[in-house]
Write an enzyme that holds these catalytic residues in place. Sequence first.
Site, PDB file in Angstrom:
ATOM      1  N   THR A 151       0.823  -1.216   0.000  1.00 57.93           N
ATOM      2  CA  THR A 151       0.000   0.000   0.000  1.00 57.93           C
ATOM      3  C   THR A 151       0.853   1.260   0.000  1.00 57.93           C
ATOM      4  O   THR A 151       0.482   2.273  -0.598  1.00 57.93           O
ATOM      5  CB  THR A 151      -0.941  -0.005   1.224  1.00 57.93           C
ATOM      6  OG1 THR A 151      -1.809  -1.136   1.134  1.00 57.93           O
ATOM      7  CG2 THR A 151      -1.781   1.260   1.289  1.00 57.93           C
ATOM      8  N   SER A 164       1.389  -7.301  -0.865  1.00 58.00           N
ATOM      9  CA  SER A 164       1.973  -8.293   0.045  1.00 58.00           C
ATOM     10  C   SER A 164       1.287  -9.659   0.005  1.00 58.00           C
ATOM     11  O   SER A 164       1.947 -10.666   0.302  1.00 58.00           O
ATOM     12  CB  SER A 164       2.037  -7.759   1.479  1.00 58.00           C
ATOM     13  OG  SER A 164       0.771  -7.451   1.988  1.00 58.00           O
ATOM     14  N   THR A 187       1.397  -4.466   4.266  1.00 60.31           N
ATOM     15  CA  THR A 187       1.165  -4.799   5.673  1.00 60.31           C
ATOM     16  C   THR A 187       0.593  -6.196   5.902  1.00 60.31           C
ATOM     17  O   THR A 187       0.735  -6.752   6.992  1.00 60.31           O
ATOM     18  CB  THR A 187       0.218  -3.772   6.321  1.00 60.31           C
ATOM     19  OG1 THR A 187      -1.036  -3.780   5.625  1.00 60.31           O
ATOM     20  CG2 THR A 187       0.821  -2.379   6.291  1.00 60.31           C
TER      21      THR A 187
END
Length: 318
Positions: A12, A50, A81
């Site tokens: 992000t 991710s 994250t």
Amino acid sequence: MKRLAVIHTGGTIASRPSPDGRGVTPQTPPSVPGLPGVQVTHHQPFNLPSPHVTPAHMLQLAHLIERLAPDADGIVVTHGTDTLEETAFLLHLTLSARTPVVLTGSMRHAEEVSWDGPGNVLDAAYTALHPQTTGRGPLAVFSGDIFDARTVTKVHTTAVDAFGGYPGPIGRIDRAADGAHLRYFATPEPRPTYAPVALTARVEILYAAAGWTGEGYAEAQARADGLVIAALGTGNLPAELLPLIAATTTPVIIATRTHAGPVIPVYGYAGGGATLVAAGAIPASFLNAHKARLLLMVLLSLGMKRAEIRGVFEGGVF
């Protein structure tokens, strides 16, 4: 002049709405704001959300860090994250370099008015370059909190302060007009490392729930080199799992689906933790299931057998 290497991997923090309207996607890596007198180099081994990061990518990242470490005073890794805690733990297991490594990311993308990326990157940079960070192994920094790679976990899907993990941060960094103020609440601990050439082992995770009678166990056991079960409470399972585990010759690690706390083999009823250990299962200590999976992958990829693996988990050699 201090030297900071920044490794961008996507997530992000590198994202914004896609021009084709298909949603937010990784595009441009962030810069490091406000670091006068620091030589910054940028590296980008891959640019992925991710959920697309695999253990092979994590090991690739570890090898890159080892190459950069001799010429850097600190290293920052920007990362999505969702799996950041897994990458941090794999680096914790495999990095031998003492150069500080700090992972960070953002919960909001670059075109949101409250983008948290620049602040997190700056905090991570200050932390990586701080003399007290040396020897602590890889860390994660979010919203000013500094976390150990073994215990950090994502605890909220959308909040800016989305990272936690019992017993909490090991330090705190705050920025003021006179510079960064950093304080650690714990001293560095000895950290063994492992050096697999590749992560060749397959390890699967099964999740326990009330009434589970082992559905999926035989199929997972047949195709995997080892299993991790996110069990109930302190490491307990329904009685039906006991004979399945007793008949399994490959390693079975018992973690807990509970948010925090260790696996302790206390209960002696069928499927209780004590009976599972007697049947050959290995308690995961305080590691959650996905971190236990990575440790088991590393140990199996090094050719370790079940007795050696038990010694690592039970001895806390991680």
